[in-house]
Write a protein that holds these residues in place. Structure first.
Motif, mmCIF file in Angstrom:
data_model
loop_
_atom_site.group_PDB
_atom_site.id
_atom_site.type_symbol
_atom_site.label_atom_id
_atom_site.label_comp_id
_atom_site.label_asym_id
_atom_site.label_seq_id
_atom_site.Cartn_x
_atom_site.Cartn_y
_atom_site.Cartn_z
ATOM 1 N N ASP A 12 6.329 4.646 -19.669
ATOM 2 C CA ASP A 12 7.298 5.334 -18.827
ATOM 3 C C ASP A 12 6.628 6.568 -18.236
ATOM 4 O O ASP A 12 6.675 7.653 -18.809
ATOM 5 C CB ASP A 12 8.527 5.721 -19.656
ATOM 6 N N THR A 13 5.939 6.407 -17.102
ATOM 7 C CA THR A 13 5.167 7.476 -16.483
ATOM 8 C C THR A 13 5.717 7.763 -15.092
ATOM 9 O O THR A 13 5.928 6.846 -14.303
ATOM 10 C CB THR A 13 3.679 7.070 -16.360
ATOM 11 N N ASP A 14 5.929 9.043 -14.805
ATOM 12 C CA ASP A 14 6.422 9.421 -13.481
ATOM 13 C C ASP A 14 5.375 9.147 -12.410
ATOM 14 O O ASP A 14 4.181 9.366 -12.617
ATOM 15 C CB ASP A 14 6.781 10.903 -13.439
ATOM 16 N N ALA A 15 5.828 8.695 -11.254
ATOM 17 C CA ALA A 15 4.949 8.485 -10.107
ATOM 18 C C ALA A 15 4.739 9.820 -9.397
ATOM 19 O O ALA A 15 5.659 10.633 -9.304
ATOM 20 C CB ALA A 15 5.554 7.473 -9.141
ATOM 21 N N VAL A 16 3.529 10.036 -8.922
ATOM 22 C CA VAL A 16 3.208 11.246 -8.170
ATOM 23 C C VAL A 16 2.780 10.910 -6.741
ATOM 24 O O VAL A 16 2.582 11.802 -5.925
ATOM 25 C CB VAL A 16 2.098 12.070 -8.861
ATOM 26 N N ALA A 17 2.616 9.615 -6.452
ATOM 27 C CA ALA A 17 2.164 9.173 -5.133
ATOM 28 C C ALA A 17 2.663 7.757 -4.868
ATOM 29 O O ALA A 17 3.105 7.069 -5.780
ATOM 30 C CB ALA A 17 0.642 9.210 -5.050
ATOM 31 N N ILE A 18 2.579 7.364 -3.609
ATOM 32 C CA ILE A 18 2.963 6.016 -3.191
ATOM 33 C C ILE A 18 1.803 5.412 -2.409
ATOM 34 O O ILE A 18 1.234 6.065 -1.528
ATOM 35 C CB ILE A 18 4.229 6.055 -2.318
ATOM 36 N N CYS A 19 1.438 4.184 -2.732
ATOM 37 C CA CYS A 19 0.362 3.492 -2.016
ATOM 38 C C CYS A 19 0.750 3.342 -0.546
ATOM 39 O O CYS A 19 1.834 2.857 -0.222
ATOM 40 C CB CYS A 19 0.113 2.122 -2.652
ATOM 41 N N ILE A 20 -0.141 3.757 0.340
ATOM 42 C CA ILE A 20 0.112 3.702 1.779
ATOM 43 C C ILE A 20 0.187 2.268 2.301
ATOM 44 O O ILE A 20 0.791 2.000 3.328
ATOM 45 C CB ILE A 20 -0.958 4.515 2.555
ATOM 46 N N VAL A 21 -0.384 1.310 1.577
ATOM 47 C CA VAL A 21 -0.400 -0.078 2.032
ATOM 48 C C VAL A 21 0.828 -0.844 1.547
ATOM 49 O O VAL A 21 1.566 -1.412 2.338
ATOM 50 C CB VAL A 21 -1.696 -0.789 1.583
ATOM 51 N N CYS A 59 -3.200 2.063 -4.275
ATOM 52 C CA CYS A 59 -3.109 1.523 -5.626
ATOM 53 C C CYS A 59 -4.406 0.755 -5.897
ATOM 54 O O CYS A 59 -5.137 0.412 -4.971
ATOM 55 C CB CYS A 59 -1.889 0.615 -5.759
ATOM 56 N N PRO A 60 -4.713 0.465 -7.161
ATOM 57 C CA PRO A 60 -5.949 -0.275 -7.462
ATOM 58 C C PRO A 60 -6.079 -1.620 -6.738
ATOM 59 O O PRO A 60 -7.140 -1.908 -6.186
ATOM 60 C CB PRO A 60 -5.909 -0.428 -8.983
ATOM 61 N N PRO A 61 -5.015 -2.465 -6.670
ATOM 62 C CA PRO A 61 -5.194 -3.746 -5.948
ATOM 63 C C PRO A 61 -5.480 -3.569 -4.449
ATOM 64 O O PRO A 61 -6.332 -4.263 -3.897
ATOM 65 C CB PRO A 61 -3.866 -4.472 -6.170
ATOM 66 N N CYS A 62 -4.806 -2.627 -3.792
ATOM 67 C CA CYS A 62 -5.038 -2.415 -2.366
ATOM 68 C C CYS A 62 -6.407 -1.776 -2.131
ATOM 69 O O CYS A 62 -7.082 -2.090 -1.158
ATOM 70 C CB CYS A 62 -3.932 -1.569 -1.766
ATOM 71 N N TYR A 63 -6.845 -0.914 -3.040
ATOM 72 C CA TYR A 63 -8.175 -0.321 -2.944
ATOM 73 C C TYR A 63 -9.239 -1.409 -3.036
ATOM 74 O O TYR A 63 -10.190 -1.427 -2.259
ATOM 75 C CB TYR A 63 -8.368 0.714 -4.055
ATOM 76 N N GLU A 64 -9.073 -2.328 -3.970
ATOM 77 C CA GLU A 64 -10.030 -3.443 -4.123
ATOM 78 C C GLU A 64 -10.060 -4.294 -2.855
ATOM 79 O O GLU A 64 -11.127 -4.731 -2.424
ATOM 80 C CB GLU A 64 -9.654 -4.308 -5.324
ATOM 81 N N GLY A 65 -8.882 -4.535 -2.258
ATOM 82 C CA GLY A 65 -8.822 -5.311 -1.024
ATOM 83 C C GLY A 65 -9.497 -4.592 0.134
ATOM 84 O O GLY A 65 -10.180 -5.216 0.944
ATOM 85 N N LEU A 66 -9.344 -3.291 0.193
ATOM 86 C CA LEU A 66 -9.962 -2.503 1.256
ATOM 87 C C LEU A 66 -11.480 -2.503 1.124
ATOM 88 O O LEU A 66 -12.194 -2.634 2.112
ATOM 89 C CB LEU A 66 -9.440 -1.053 1.209
ATOM 90 N N LYS A 67 -11.964 -2.409 -0.082
ATOM 91 C CA LYS A 67 -13.400 -2.356 -0.321
ATOM 92 C C LYS A 67 -14.059 -3.729 -0.283
ATOM 93 O O LYS A 67 -15.251 -3.833 -0.145
ATOM 94 C CB LYS A 67 -13.700 -1.680 -1.680
ATOM 95 N N GLY A 68 -13.267 -4.793 -0.467
ATOM 96 C CA GLY A 68 -13.805 -6.147 -0.413
ATOM 97 C C GLY A 68 -14.645 -6.538 -1.602
ATOM 98 O O GLY A 68 -15.454 -7.440 -1.516
ATOM 99 N N ASP A 69 -14.462 -5.878 -2.720
ATOM 100 C CA ASP A 69 -15.249 -6.200 -3.924
ATOM 101 C C ASP A 69 -14.641 -7.327 -4.708
ATOM 102 O O ASP A 69 -13.577 -7.583 -4.888
ATOM 103 C CB ASP A 69 -15.385 -4.963 -4.824
#
Length: 69
Positions: A12-21, A59-69
């Motif tokens: 149960d962790t508060d969000a501090v940001a929202i993924c732009i994607v 977010c980690p999944p969108c970051y991975e998609g952006l980087k293409g790794d």
């Protein structure tokens, strides 16, 4: 709002940001700040990459998609 990734892990962790994607709520541990290229140009292409970048939160999944790794 709570962190979506933490909620999936039963935390149960508060969000501090929202993924732009994808719009996923993120805590400090899962938010990734990335300098994203800016492209300028009309439709249809060609577009030009601008010299400057703009900071975005991903977010980690969108970051991975952006980087293409």
């Amino acid at each position: 709002m709570k962190c979506y990734i933490c909620a999936q892990m039963g935390k149960d962790t508060d969000a501090v940001a929202i993924c732009i994607v994808c719009g996923m709520g993120l805590c400090m541990d899962h938010a990734i700040r990335e300098e994203v290229d800016i492209w300028e140009g009309g439709y249809p292409f060609p577009s030009e990459k601008m010299e400057k970048t703009i900071p975005r939160i991903l977010c980690p999944p969108c970051y991975e998609g952006l980087k293409g790794d």
